[in-house]
Design a protein around this motif. Structure first.
Motif, short mmCIF file in Angstrom:
data_model
loop_
_atom_site.label_atom_id
_atom_site.label_comp_id
_atom_site.label_asym_id
_atom_site.label_seq_id
_atom_site.Cartn_x
_atom_site.Cartn_y
_atom_site.Cartn_z
N LEU A 94 0.81 -1.22 0.00
CA LEU A 94 0.00 0.00 0.00
C LEU A 94 0.85 1.27 0.00
O LEU A 94 0.37 2.33 -0.40
CB LEU A 94 -0.91 0.01 1.23
N LYS B 4 -0.56 5.37 2.86
CA LYS B 4 -1.85 4.69 2.72
C LYS B 4 -1.92 3.49 3.65
O LYS B 4 -2.97 3.18 4.23
CB LYS B 4 -2.06 4.24 1.27
N PHE C 156 -4.74 2.91 6.43
CA PHE C 156 -5.54 1.69 6.43
C PHE C 156 -5.47 1.01 7.80
O PHE C 156 -6.49 0.54 8.33
CB PHE C 156 -5.07 0.74 5.34
N LEU D 118 -13.18 -6.17 4.71
CA LEU D 118 -12.27 -5.09 4.34
C LEU D 118 -11.34 -5.53 3.21
O LEU D 118 -11.01 -4.75 2.31
CB LEU D 118 -11.44 -4.66 5.55
N LEU E 210 -13.11 -5.25 -0.06
CA LEU E 210 -13.25 -3.86 -0.50
C LEU E 210 -11.94 -3.31 -1.05
O LEU E 210 -11.92 -2.54 -2.02
CB LEU E 210 -13.73 -2.99 0.66
N GLU E 211 -10.85 -3.67 -0.43
CA GLU E 211 -9.55 -3.10 -0.79
C GLU E 211 -8.73 -4.03 -1.69
O GLU E 211 -7.59 -3.72 -2.02
CB GLU E 211 -8.75 -2.80 0.49
N LEU F 295 -7.43 -6.88 -0.88
CA LEU F 295 -6.26 -7.26 -0.09
C LEU F 295 -6.52 -8.61 0.58
O LEU F 295 -7.65 -8.87 1.03
CB LEU F 295 -5.96 -6.21 0.99
#
Length: 887
Positions: free
Chosen positions: A39, A43, A47, A97, A100-101, A103
């Motif tokens: 990231l 960022k 996060f 999460l 959404l990311e 990851l």
């Protein structure tokens, strides 16, 4: 061991930890470093802050408490079901999460339930970077081991946690999707006992896969599951076909009991109406089971401690099926055993039920019966043997490690009851009652060997070793009437009257054969330090005795604390002292030494002030010694001398060895404060008295008298009384050389080195002293090396020794030698090391370094607090450096 026992006194701890039962959860975010790299720093930080906010909202919802935070969390919960609910929702949060990311967010989570110690740090410590709340206790590393074992996205629990959660599973949100899986028993590095490992998670989402073994954890696999046993397994299957009919009809045991697993023995139900059986039979039953090296019994003291955590009255609560099952779960015991004796059809029947604590169901029952009460002990014996076999112990082992109960206890039930009540009194620290009951037991049965052992323990605890030993001899004279473990125990105890080497080997053997008999590990550690100054060995050896199953673990933690203090490992020592005080609420002199060694004298005095007299003269007589050392450290020489002389007058009433110890301490202080000619007549008389004691002892080694005699030779040599020193050494040396006592060998070498230095043979003195330096040498050995190196023109080596002396103040306070008669001297030398360093630096023309050392010394002891001879040296050093001495 008695010196530790008598050093325990009540008092409130400093920032006392609170012992509580809690669920502990440790979460670790997988590959968090790679995540930040992916990231970017900014960022990634944003996060992680967002994730922490969401996580803390979850934690608040599930009523958890955050203790620490790194890549994950260290959390506490009042109930284990709250920990699981949080863990499952935390994993769900990471998945959401992550989607959404884009990851791959997953965590490893370990959950365990156990006693933890909580304490709040002071505002000053927090300002320096400490956490607001500290957590210690075995539950913390267990949870950490489970977390490290877990796969990404996996939640692992100990068997204790799982058992408590299953009963409350209805409280879990979405419990219809909760899936459980048992992964077997794992052994973890640093955790003595294997643990049952379970997984919990959402169906079709959680890994539900056995964790892979690692260098820190591996699964216990039955021998028939190993590849190397495949051929044997096949042959066994073929050979077993004919037996399937029998085994197919036989119910499998519901408890997977393994070697060294623990059991709780509940209260005996006496349905005969004969009250004499109430206490005696349960004691005999426990003695029978304790002969095993396979089965471990949770001690009475541990049971009482757990009942108190359960907020139950330990004196009034009966250990029945319900209470015993909860005890077993809390203490990690595999089974509950409930014994019963009843009269059935004119026969006396003894029964033992084995209970699965999780289901509270009876797994199996063992029974034996006979005619009349004379049959009860043989029946108990038979039931105990059957029980051991059913729990998995080999029959050959049972036969080898089992002596008939009537033989190793007594066939006299009145004597057995007196012994049982004596054990209860001793466990509750009612020593006088215990002594009376044990003596009554041997009055009823003169061959009751275990009762003699009980008497010996009481006397030893009261620091009356001579009387204790007479009862050890009485017990050993009845060796065949002792269980095997008690034979080894008394062998080791009896060996204490000789050189330490053979005794230590006996304690080591006992600890090896009975690894969960914590007295063996403790005594091996204690005597390794007390008699041979082997701190590293002692610290390693005492670890088993820190187990939550050891009812005396407070003494073990306390002993570990003072050994760590002697090694100058003050932070670790404080943790051990705090655990000890949280368990037994005592603060002894050794904890006061911990403060004093760091020059925290007000705290040290506060601890010593709370150390009240025990009423045992042989213990209380050394209270003044504890305070005299601190007085010297503070430069209060007159006060120290007065204390020692006053204590000597009291010691005269107790016995010559105690009075001699105080005389030796007084001579040591006089060596700094008085002129040699002032103390010479008294020192001559003292040496004559000690020589007579040694010469009249015959082949016996009077180690205390020998130590004081060698020390007196050292003092005489320092006072330029070569004739007296020679007389003392001529008597002491033949008795000391090669007798196996490390401290005596060192004291003799120190005294000889002083003679050699004064005779111009410093090189010979150095050679004799250096070969002793292996970590077990006396603190005084390093003082002697300073003198020898200086005399030999080796200032660099002398300076190194002064630095060692100044840096080892823990050792100065806590080295155990003959009644610690050298303590005041050690403390003085730890301070004088700074002056010696300044003097050496002056000789080497290093003025700046010398000024610093002299300033450090005068900060410790201003000139007005120094005896005349030391003040003269200080003034000479100040003049050489052109330094003004402050008023």
């Amino acid at each position: 061991m008695s010196e530790i026992q008598t050093d325990m006194s009540s008092g409130n701890g400093h920032a006392r930890p609170e012992s509580v039962l809690r669920a502990i959860a440790i979460c670790d975010l997988v590959n968090s470093t790679a995540l930040i790299e992916q990231l970017g720093d900014r960022k990634g930080a944003e996060f992680m802050q967002q994730l922490d906010r969401f996580s803390r909202d979850l934690l608040q919802r599930h009523r958890g408490r955050e203790i620490d935070k790194t890549d994950g969390f260290l959390l506490l919960f009042d109930r284990p079901v709250q920990a699981v609910a949080f863990a499952m929702e935390y994993q769900r949060l990471l998945r959401e999460l992550g989607e959404l990311e884009f990851l791959p967010l997953k965590a490893r989570i370990g959950i365990h339930v156990g006693d933890v110690l909580l304490w709040e740090n002071s505002s000053e410590d927090i300002a320096r970077g400490a956490k607001p709340v500290e957590v210690e206790g075995i539950a913390k590393p267990v949870a950490a081991r489970l977390m490290h074992l877990a796969l990404p996205g996996q939640i692992l629990l100990s068997g204790v946690a799982q058992a408590l959660i299953v009963r409350a599973q209805a409280d879990l949100e979405g419990n219809e999707n909760v899936e459980w899986k048992e992964h077997g028993r794992y052994r973890f590095k640093g955790v003595a006992e294997p643990l049952a490992v379970y997984e919990v998670g959402e169906r079709n989402i959680a890994p539900m896969a056995a964790p892979a073994p690692s260098g820190k954890a591996y699964r216990e696999v039955p021998w028939w599951r190993r590849r190397t046993a495949l051929a044997i397994e096949i042959s066994i299957i073929v050979a077993s076909v004919g037996a399937l009919a029998y085994f197919g009809l036989r119910s499998p045991d519901a408890i997977a009991f393994a070697k060294r697993d623990w059991i709780v023995v509940g209260d005996l139900v006496n349905a005969t109406g004969e009250s004499i059986l109430n206490d005696s039979l349960l004691t005999a039953f426990r003695i029978g089971l304790e002969q095993s090296r396979y089965v471990n019994i949770v001690s009475d003291l541990k049971v009482r401690s757990t009942l108190e955590l359960m907020q139950r009255d330990a004196d009034k609560t009966r250990i029945d099926r319900t209470v015993g099952s909860e005890l077993a779960i809390r203490d990690g015991a595999r089974a509950l055993v409930l014994p019963t004796v009843a009269e059935v059809g004119g026969r006396v029947r003894v029964t033992a039920e084995v209970i699965d604590p999780h289901s509270r169901a009876t797994v199996y029952t063992e029974t034996a019966e006979g005619v009349g009460f004379s049959s009860v002990l043989p029946s108990l014996d038979k039931v105990g043997q059957q029980l051991r076999v059913r729990l998995g112990e080999a029959l050959s082992s049972v036969q080898a490690d089992n002596a008939p109960l009537p033989l190793v206890t007594t066939s006299n039930l009145d004597a057995l009851r007196a012994y049982a009540l004596g054990l209860q009194a001793y466990a509750n620290s009612h020593d006088s009652d215990a002594l009376e009951l044990f003596k009554h037991a041997v009055k009823l049965d003169a061959n009751f060997a275990l009762a003699y052992t009980g008497i010996a323990r009481v006397y030893e605890g009261d620091d009356d070793s001579a009387t204790a030993y007479t009862y050890v001899e009485k017990a050993l004279a009845l060796r065949d009437r002792l269980p095997a473990r008690d034979q080894l125990y008394l062998d080791a105890w009896a060996a204490r009257r000789g050189p330490p080497g053979p005794m230590l080997e006996k304690w080591k053997l006992l600890a090896k054969l009975y690894p969960d008999y914590y007295a063996a590990s403790y005594n091996y550690a204690f005597f390794s330090w007390q008699m041979e100054n082997r701190a590293a060995d002692a610290i390693t050896a005492i670890e088993p005795a820190l187990s939550v199953y050891d009812p005396q673990r407070a003494a073990a933690y306390y002993t570990l604390g003072y050994i760590l203090t002697a090694e100058n490992r003050f932070e670790e020592a404080e943790k051990s002292f705090r655990v000890a005080t949280s368990i037994s609420s005592f603060e002894g002199a050794f904890y006061g030494y911990w403060f004093a060694a760091q020059r925290r004298f007000d705290d040290a005095v506060r601890v010593l002030d709370r150390k009240k007299p025990t009423g045992i003269p042989t213990s209380d007589v050394f209270i003044s010694r504890d305070r005299a050392g601190i007085a010297v450290d503070q430069g209060n020489w007159d006060r120290a001398s007065a204390m020692l002389r006053s204590a000597q007058a009291q010691a005269e009433k107790i016995g010559p060895p105690f009075a001699q110890a105080y005389r030796a301490m007084s001579f040591s202080v006089d060596d700094y404060t008085a002129k040699p000619e002032e103390t010479r007549p008294a020192l001559h008389a003292f040496v004559d008295e000690l020589r007579a004691s040694v010469l009249n002892a015959g082949d016996v080694y009077p180690e205390d008298a020998l130590f004081m005699l060698a020390f007196s030779a050292y003092l005489a040599e320092r006072g330029s009384d070569a004739g007296l020193a020679a007389a003392a050494l001529d008597t002491a040396a033949p008795k000391i050389r090669g007798n196996g006592y490390v401290n005596l060998e060192n004291m003799l070498a120190v005294a000889r080195s002083a003679r050699l230095v004064h005779s111009g043979k410093a090189k010979d003195a150095i050679a004799e002293l250096e070969k002793l330096v292996d970590g077990s040498e006396l603190y005084l050995t390093h003082v002697a090396l300073v003198d020898a190196y200086s005399a030999d023109g080796r200032p660099g080596d002398a300076l190194k020794q002064t630095r060692w002396l100044a840096a080892h103040r823990g050792r100065a306070y806590l080295e155990i030698n003959c009644h610690q008669i050298l303590q005041t001297r050690y403390i003085a030398e730890s301070n004088l090391a700074e002056l010696r360093a300044a003097e050496i630096q002056i000789d080497q023309k290093r003025a700046d370094l010398a000024r610093k050392d002299l300033a450090d010394f005068m900060t410790i002891w201003p000139v007005k607090q120094q005896p005349a001879a030391i003040a003269t040296r200080t003034q000479d050093a100040a003049r050489a450096l052109n330094v003004t001495i402050p008023d």
